[in-house]
Design an enzyme around this catalytic site. Sequence first.
Site, PDB file in Angstrom:
ATOM      1  N   ASP A   1      -8.054   0.339   6.544  1.00  0.00           N
ATOM      2  CA  ASP A   1      -8.141  -1.100   7.275  1.00  0.00           C
ATOM      3  C   ASP A   1      -6.872  -1.556   8.002  1.00  0.00           C
ATOM      4  OD1 ASP A   1      -6.309  -3.036   5.680  1.00  0.00           O
ATOM      5  OD2 ASP A   1      -7.521  -1.739   4.249  1.00  0.00           O
TER       6      ASP A   1
ATOM      7  N   LYS B   1       0.827  -1.249   0.001  1.00  0.00           N
ATOM      8  CA  LYS B   1      -0.002   0.092   0.015  1.00  0.00           C
ATOM      9  C   LYS B   1       0.700   1.118  -0.178  1.00  0.00           C
ATOM     10  CE  LYS B   1      -4.408  -0.690  -0.267  1.00  0.00           C
ATOM     11  NZ  LYS B   1      -5.371   0.276  -0.625  1.00  0.00           N
TER      12      LYS B   1
HETATM   13  C1  LIG Z   1      -3.211  -6.110   1.524  1.00  0.00           C
HETATM   14  C2  LIG Z   1      -4.522  -5.524   0.532  1.00  0.00           C
HETATM   15  N1  LIG Z   1      -4.712  -6.089  -0.452  1.00  0.00           N
HETATM   16  C3  LIG Z   1      -5.571  -5.577  -1.328  1.00  0.00           C
HETATM   17  C4  LIG Z   1      -6.189  -4.504  -0.979  1.00  0.00           C
HETATM   18  C5  LIG Z   1      -7.323  -3.890  -1.994  1.00  0.00           C
HETATM   19  O1  LIG Z   1      -7.115  -2.718  -2.473  1.00  0.00           O
HETATM   20  P1  LIG Z   1      -8.118  -1.877  -3.059  1.00  0.00           P
HETATM   21  O2  LIG Z   1      -8.966  -1.312  -1.961  1.00  0.00           O
HETATM   22  O3  LIG Z   1      -7.293  -0.746  -3.861  1.00  0.00           O
HETATM   23  O4  LIG Z   1      -9.023  -2.505  -3.785  1.00  0.00           O
HETATM   24  C6  LIG Z   1      -5.853  -3.953   0.252  1.00  0.00           C
HETATM   25  C7  LIG Z   1      -6.571  -2.557   0.393  1.00  0.00           C
HETATM   26  O5  LIG Z   1      -6.528  -1.835   1.699  1.00  0.00           O
HETATM   27  C8  LIG Z   1      -5.055  -4.271   1.101  1.00  0.00           C
HETATM   28  O6  LIG Z   1      -4.593  -3.721   2.177  1.00  0.00           O
END
Ligand SMILES: Cc1ncc(COP(=O)(O)O)c(C=O)c1O
Length: 403
Positions: free
Chosen positions: A124, A77
């Site tokens: 989150d 992220k």
């Molecule tokens: C570990 C992880 N994977 C995938 C995502 C998904 O990303 P997006 O919200 O851009 O779809 C998040 C989002 O916080 C994440 O923390």
Amino acid sequence: MKEVINWKKNELPRTDVEGCIEILKEEEVNKARTFHESFGEYSKTPLQELDELAAHIGVGGIYLKDESYRFGLNAFKVLGGSFAIAKYMAEKLGRDISELGYQKLISDEVRKELGDMIFVTATDGNHGRGIAWTANQLKQKSVVYMPKGSSLTRLENIRKEGADVTIQDMNYDDAVRLAAKYAEENGGVVIQDTAWEGYEDIPVWIMQGYGTMALEAIEQLKSLGVDRPTHIFVQAGVGSLAAAVQGVFASIYKEKCPTTTIVEANIADCLYRSAVAGDGKAVAVGGDLQTLMAGLACGEANTIGWEILKNHSSMFVSCPDWVAANGMRILGNPLKDDPHIISGESGAVTTGLLVEIMRNDEYKELRESLKLDKDSRILLFSTEGDTDPDKYRNIVWDGEHHR
Ligand SMILES: Cc1ncc(COP(=O)(O)O)c(C=O)c1O
């Protein structure tokens, strides 16, 4: 009773196929890549080959980008948040981002020119940690709101970066609205990883920042002799990450773009439901959004991301929690010569899904629809490591969340 995997082939009307991916052209995303390279912590995350697993489930190759190595932060992220903050500062300073590497950004000269700033966000966990980390490097303040049910370990990791962080009694999408309100009332800057009408520049920069991961993967695949993957599985919360990956691949590979499957948690499957609705509009999902896959617990799509996904992605899949848990166990307990990968709940769902599709004839139709077979070379992204270590062990050691 076992909860099943649901899927919907993309049959939505295509609208602005070319225009919607302009923001993710290689030259744009390369600017983010150059910026990330200016960090001392930067190195490409590994692209792991899972040959034994591929042979075991009957596909030609599985290549998994392990984002647990990203900047020492255990998730991808920070790529988005750091680039968006840098672009914001570049605009304020009236300079081009190419003039502002990491050293310049943290310099006293820039600090004096811009004064105090407050970066505000909802998360989150992973996005907020990236924002708090970046703000900390810049010696600026960050305020972070987390939704109901958020992990205390993830909160502590954000607090360690000096952020003012709290868990609120509301879901992710409402926490985003709270962050926007706080910023408005306190002169803060919202750095949110999703777009809505009227809030578009920062999420576009965030998506371009995620593009670094896609560019690295393309380069790494080439060095392994894979000119292009045939398939990509990418997970989605609001869909910024998925759209970034989709956009970069679509603009580089054009009509030869790999078949891309968008994977969501079933409790927050707004993109899947939008595909089912069929009119091209984004459908929102409300409620508490409690899922094991905290990173995917978002019920409202990024409006810009949705345009990209609906124009370019092939399949939308909605997964119960056990799929993610299986993925964590599979990656954590590799077949003989495969690498060991620590993948968290939101990181492992695509692996869990791929294995299930190939092994379980209940999903034969989905397998055939995707044309997954011994010639398929599949790219996956493990987007986080064990960002909640207790939960990781409960699942991988103690077998929680079996189907
Ligand atoms: C570990 C992880 N994977 C995938 C995502 C998904 O990303 P997006 O919200 O851009 O779809 C998040 C989002 O916080 C994440 O923390």
